[in-house]
Design a protein around this motif. Sequence first.
Motif, PDB file in Angstrom:
ATOM      1  N   LYS A   1       0.798  -1.230   0.000  1.00  0.00           N
ATOM      2  CA  LYS A   1       0.000   0.000   0.000  1.00  0.00           C
ATOM      3  C   LYS A   1       0.830   1.281   0.000  1.00  0.00           C
ATOM      4  O   LYS A   1       0.487   2.250   0.650  1.00  0.00           O
ATOM      5  N   ILE A   2       1.958   1.302  -0.734  1.00  0.00           N
ATOM      6  CA  ILE A   2       2.730   2.537  -0.832  1.00  0.00           C
ATOM      7  C   ILE A   2       2.575   3.203  -2.197  1.00  0.00           C
ATOM      8  O   ILE A   2       2.961   4.338  -2.370  1.00  0.00           O
ATOM      9  N   HIS A   3       2.017   2.498  -3.150  1.00  0.00           N
ATOM     10  CA  HIS A   3       1.848   3.046  -4.495  1.00  0.00           C
ATOM     11  C   HIS A   3       0.503   3.743  -4.630  1.00  0.00           C
ATOM     12  O   HIS A   3      -0.495   3.289  -4.077  1.00  0.00           O
ATOM     13  N   PRO A   4       0.466   4.842  -5.382  1.00  0.00           N
ATOM     14  CA  PRO A   4      -0.818   5.542  -5.559  1.00  0.00           C
ATOM     15  C   PRO A   4      -1.761   4.737  -6.451  1.00  0.00           C
ATOM     16  O   PRO A   4      -1.340   3.884  -7.224  1.00  0.00           O
ATOM     17  N   ASN A   5      -3.023   5.033  -6.349  1.00  0.00           N
ATOM     18  CA  ASN A   5      -4.028   4.364  -7.176  1.00  0.00           C
ATOM     19  C   ASN A   5      -4.090   5.042  -8.541  1.00  0.00           C
ATOM     20  O   ASN A   5      -4.321   6.246  -8.634  1.00  0.00           O
ATOM     21  N   TYR A   6      -3.880   4.278  -9.590  1.00  0.00           N
ATOM     22  CA  TYR A   6      -3.980   4.790 -10.948  1.00  0.00           C
ATOM     23  C   TYR A   6      -5.364   4.470 -11.490  1.00  0.00           C
ATOM     24  O   TYR A   6      -5.860   3.368 -11.326  1.00  0.00           O
ATOM     25  N   ALA A   7      -5.953   5.462 -12.131  1.00  0.00           N
ATOM     26  CA  ALA A   7      -7.274   5.275 -12.712  1.00  0.00           C
ATOM     27  C   ALA A   7      -7.254   5.824 -14.131  1.00  0.00           C
ATOM     28  O   ALA A   7      -6.474   6.724 -14.446  1.00  0.00           O
ATOM     29  N   PRO A   8      -8.104   5.317 -15.015  1.00  0.00           N
ATOM     30  CA  PRO A   8      -8.162   5.870 -16.371  1.00  0.00           C
ATOM     31  C   PRO A   8      -8.715   7.298 -16.350  1.00  0.00           C
ATOM     32  O   PRO A   8      -9.677   7.591 -15.646  1.00  0.00           O
ATOM     33  N   VAL A   9      -8.049   8.201 -17.086  1.00  0.00           N
ATOM     34  CA  VAL A   9      -8.496   9.587 -17.219  1.00  0.00           C
ATOM     35  C   VAL A   9      -8.461   9.971 -18.692  1.00  0.00           C
ATOM     36  O   VAL A   9      -7.748   9.371 -19.489  1.00  0.00           O
ATOM     37  N   ARG A  10      -9.236  10.975 -19.057  1.00  0.00           N
ATOM     38  CA  ARG A  10      -9.260  11.468 -20.427  1.00  0.00           C
ATOM     39  C   ARG A  10      -8.493  12.787 -20.471  1.00  0.00           C
ATOM     40  O   ARG A  10      -8.740  13.687 -19.676  1.00  0.00           O
ATOM     41  N   VAL A  11      -7.551  12.891 -21.412  1.00  0.00           N
ATOM     42  CA  VAL A  11      -6.801  14.116 -21.639  1.00  0.00           C
ATOM     43  C   VAL A  11      -7.454  14.829 -22.817  1.00  0.00           C
ATOM     44  O   VAL A  11      -7.596  14.246 -23.894  1.00  0.00           O
ATOM     45  N   VAL A  12      -7.874  16.084 -22.615  1.00  0.00           N
ATOM     46  CA  VAL A  12      -8.576  16.849 -23.635  1.00  0.00           C
ATOM     47  C   VAL A  12      -7.726  18.059 -23.995  1.00  0.00           C
ATOM     48  O   VAL A  12      -7.361  18.849 -23.134  1.00  0.00           O
ATOM     49  N   CYS A  13      -7.419  18.210 -25.293  1.00  0.00           N
ATOM     50  CA  CYS A  13      -6.613  19.328 -25.775  1.00  0.00           C
ATOM     51  C   CYS A  13      -7.521  20.437 -26.303  1.00  0.00           C
ATOM     52  O   CYS A  13      -8.664  20.191 -26.691  1.00  0.00           O
ATOM     53  N   ALA A  14      -6.992  21.652 -26.347  1.00  0.00           N
ATOM     54  CA  ALA A  14      -7.741  22.789 -26.869  1.00  0.00           C
ATOM     55  C   ALA A  14      -8.037  22.632 -28.361  1.00  0.00           C
ATOM     56  O   ALA A  14      -9.010  23.204 -28.861  1.00  0.00           O
ATOM     57  N   CYS A  15      -7.233  21.847 -29.077  1.00  0.00           N
ATOM     58  CA  CYS A  15      -7.456  21.644 -30.511  1.00  0.00           C
ATOM     59  C   CYS A  15      -8.598  20.670 -30.787  1.00  0.00           C
ATOM     60  O   CYS A  15      -9.008  20.508 -31.930  1.00  0.00           O
ATOM     61  N   GLY A  16      -9.085  20.000 -29.756  1.00  0.00           N
ATOM     62  CA  GLY A  16     -10.175  19.049 -29.934  1.00  0.00           C
ATOM     63  C   GLY A  16      -9.745  17.604 -29.816  1.00  0.00           C
ATOM     64  O   GLY A  16     -10.573  16.708 -29.703  1.00  0.00           O
ATOM     65  N   ASN A  17      -8.463  17.351 -29.860  1.00  0.00           N
ATOM     66  CA  ASN A  17      -7.956  15.988 -29.724  1.00  0.00           C
ATOM     67  C   ASN A  17      -8.143  15.523 -28.284  1.00  0.00           C
ATOM     68  O   ASN A  17      -8.013  16.298 -27.342  1.00  0.00           O
TER      69      ASN A  17
END
Length: 71
Positions: free
Chosen positions: A5-21
């Motif tokens: 229990k020393i590692h952080p919890n990783y979760a899926p996230v969405r990266v949104v760019c200003a260009c729309g990508n």
Amino acid sequence: MPKEKIHPNYAPVRVVCACGNNFETRSTHKGDIHVEICSTCHPFFTGKQRLVDTAGRVERFRRKYAKADAK
């Protein structure tokens, strides 16, 4: 012995760019991550020059050194 229990919890996230990508990755950050420039629109990857000047920095730089050149 490995530490538990020393590692952080990783979760899926969405990266949104200003260009729309947008793309999905994993992070410890909760919620969407909003960025101004990504590899789709960055001049290094596209080969096109794109001026990103949110605070007038380029114009301020030009005015400052225009005065120095005049002297």
